[in-house]
Design an enzyme around this catalytic site. Structure first.
Site, PDB file in Angstrom:
ATOM      1  N   GLU A 111      15.104  11.486   1.712  1.00  0.00           N
ATOM      2  CA  GLU A 111      14.765  12.881   2.020  1.00  0.00           C
ATOM      3  C   GLU A 111      13.601  13.373   1.172  1.00  0.00           C
ATOM      4  OE1 GLU A 111      15.645  14.760   4.389  1.00  0.00           O
ATOM      5  OE2 GLU A 111      17.268  13.570   5.242  1.00  0.00           O
ATOM      6  N   LEU A 124       1.935   6.660  -1.648  1.00  0.00           N
ATOM      7  CA  LEU A 124       2.736   7.597  -0.849  1.00  0.00           C
ATOM      8  C   LEU A 124       2.274   9.041  -1.041  1.00  0.00           C
ATOM      9  CD1 LEU A 124       5.108   7.332   1.089  1.00  0.00           C
ATOM     10  CD2 LEU A 124       6.664   7.427  -0.837  1.00  0.00           C
ATOM     11  N   CYS A 146       8.387  17.660  28.261  1.00  0.00           N
ATOM     12  CA  CYS A 146       9.489  18.473  28.784  1.00  0.00           C
ATOM     13  C   CYS A 146      10.234  17.759  29.913  1.00  0.00           C
ATOM     14  CB  CYS A 146       8.973  19.825  29.256  1.00  0.00           C
ATOM     15  SG  CYS A 146       8.152  20.742  27.940  1.00  0.00           S
ATOM     16  N   CYS A 155      15.306  26.067  28.057  1.00  0.00           N
ATOM     17  CA  CYS A 155      14.197  26.326  27.138  1.00  0.00           C
ATOM     18  C   CYS A 155      13.307  27.468  27.653  1.00  0.00           C
ATOM     19  CB  CYS A 155      13.366  25.043  26.985  1.00  0.00           C
ATOM     20  SG  CYS A 155      11.939  25.271  25.923  1.00  0.00           S
ATOM     21  N   SER A 188      -3.314  18.827   1.748  1.00  0.00           N
ATOM     22  CA  SER A 188      -2.928  19.904   2.660  1.00  0.00           C
ATOM     23  C   SER A 188      -3.662  21.199   2.310  1.00  0.00           C
ATOM     24  CB  SER A 188      -1.417  20.111   2.603  1.00  0.00           C
ATOM     25  OG  SER A 188      -1.034  20.358   1.270  1.00  0.00           O
TER      26      SER A 188
HETATM   27  S1  SF4 Z   1      12.565  22.008  23.846  1.00  0.00           S
HETATM   28 FE1  SF4 Z   1      11.442  23.031  25.467  1.00  0.00          FE
HETATM   29  S2  SF4 Z   1       9.297  22.767  24.935  1.00  0.00           S
HETATM   30 FE2  SF4 Z   1      10.454  21.285  23.751  1.00  0.00          FE
HETATM   31  S3  SF4 Z   1      10.365  19.420  24.999  1.00  0.00           S
HETATM   32 FE3  SF4 Z   1      12.262  20.527  25.484  1.00  0.00          FE
HETATM   33  S4  SF4 Z   1      11.728  21.739  27.273  1.00  0.00           S
HETATM   34 FE4  SF4 Z   1       9.810  21.129  26.341  1.00  0.00          FE
END
Ligand code: SF4
Length: 373
Positions: A52, A95, A212, A221, A316
């Site tokens: 972690e 690292l 998606c 979503c 960063s």
């Molecule tokens: S959580 Fe929503 S935005 Fe992310 S991959 Fe799934 S459907 Fe797509």
């Protein structure tokens, strides 16, 4: 969307997706014999903790070989606690963000000194160790002990921001995002659920082009329903990252040895070795920068010769350009005026000192120059 029935569905669809699509081969998420832990079964907290901390700034694929090397050298808490800082930094070399290695080392000494069962079972217990914030502590407790703590790393923030189409940047609404993560968490399988959420963020709900079409949460979503999921998480307007030019001297003496110094303990790269140098002032020639820095930091005079290499390195919070010149030592016994110590070493000995990543290319260029005569 977050009523009890929908939450059950979210958990069920995510865990079902994860069974066939998750990353089940992560070594610290399994028993030493390779078997997967059952619900509530503890894993080795030492391996989880090391992983972690390595993962705090670094991707899993990069961490894996470092983790294996680390566990071979320091297989348990006590072996790390008694190790020298030099050995710890050598294993971390490459690292980046070396403060993490020193914090693991210090944390191991702290846990051993406390005696008894060294492993905390609370967020507060883990957060008392150096460099452990709430999300890392929660991730360790969930991974090692299957305790029901929500996590909120970058992947999880992104998935949750899209799930609810959150109108604010997560960093400005952290309390709400913690609440979201806690609300969706499956209290009966927290280890599996948190890992599934991270795997979804890493492999499907990716930053630029979320897949998606293969996502188990597509039907729930809000960002997907809005038609532009990559617009989430909403971002803060960005401020430009500062840029600095650093003049670096690879100083050689008459015997061909080179001069290196060990940085002070503080900061990202504390305790590491490097070639001396520093920031170029406005309107200053780089040769003058190198001469000035070597005078100020080591009390030596040099002639600045040809350029060895120029390289760029991005952290960063800043971007650096290192302009590295070969130098010949003229006068002055090197003094560690801005470092812990200075040392003349033969070029072939450089490999036994821990250097920041940017210096590896300087060393390679030096060896190439020596080989070319
Ligand atoms: S959580 Fe929503 S935005 Fe992310 S991959 Fe799934 S459907 Fe797509």
């Amino acid at each position: 969307m977050l009523d009890p029935a929908s939450l059950e569905l979210l958990r069920h669809t995510l865990l079902a997706w994860w069974e066939s699509n998750g990353r089940h081969d992560i070594p610290w998420k399994r028993h030493p014999d390779g078997s997967r832990p059952g619900a509530g079964e503890p894993l080795d907290p030492f391996g989880v903790w090391v992983a972690e901390v390595m993962l705090q700034q670094t991707q899993l694929a990069v961490v894996l070989p470092y983790w294996y090397r680390w566990m071979a050298a320091f297989p348990d808490l006590r072996s790390l606690a008694v190790a020298s800082e030099h050995d710890v930094l050598m294993l971390w070399q490459g690292l980046g963000y070396y403060a993490r290695a020193r914090r693991l080392h210090g944390g191991a000494q702290q846990l051993v000194a406390a005696g008894g069962d060294p492993w905390p079972r609370t967020l507060e217990g883990w957060m008392a160790l150096p460099g452990i914030g709430r999300s890392t502590a929660a991730s360790i407790l969930s991974s090692a002990f299957d305790l029901a703590h929500p996590i909120l790393d970058g992947n999880v923030q992104r998935v949750l921001a899209r799930l609810v189409a959150h109108p604010e940047p997560p960093k400005r609404q952290l309390a709400q995002f913690w609440w979201l993560s806690e609300t969706v968490l499956d209290p009966h399988q927290p280890r599996a659920f948190n890992q599934a959420l991270m795997d979804l963020g890493a492999g499907v709900c990716t930053p630029r082009q979320p897949c998606c079409g293969t996502c188990p949460w597509r039907g729930h979503c809000a960002a997907y329903a809005a038609g532009d999921p990559a617009r989430f998480p909403v971002k803060d307007t960005t401020t430009p990252i500062p840029f600095q030019v650093i003049g670096v001297g690879v100083v050689r003496d008459g015997d061909g040895r080179v001069l290196i110094d060990q940085r002070l303990q503080e900061g990202l790269l504390g305790g590491l070795w490097e070639f001396p140098g520093g920031k170029q002032e406005p309107d200053e020639a780089i040769e003058a920068t190198i001469q000035r820095e070597l005078r100020e930091e080591l009390a030596i005079e040099v002639t600045v010769g040809e350029e060895l290499i120029t390289l760029e390195h991005a952290y960063s919070h800043k971007r650096l350009r290192f302009v590295v010149h070969l130098c010949q030592w003229l006068a002055g016994e090197p003094q560690p005026l801005a470092s812990q110590q200075v040392r003349w070493v033969a070029p072939e000995e450089l490999a036994s000192y821990p250097f920041p990543a940017a210096n590896a290319r300087i060393i390679a260029a030096l060896h190439a120059r020596i080989a070319a005569g």
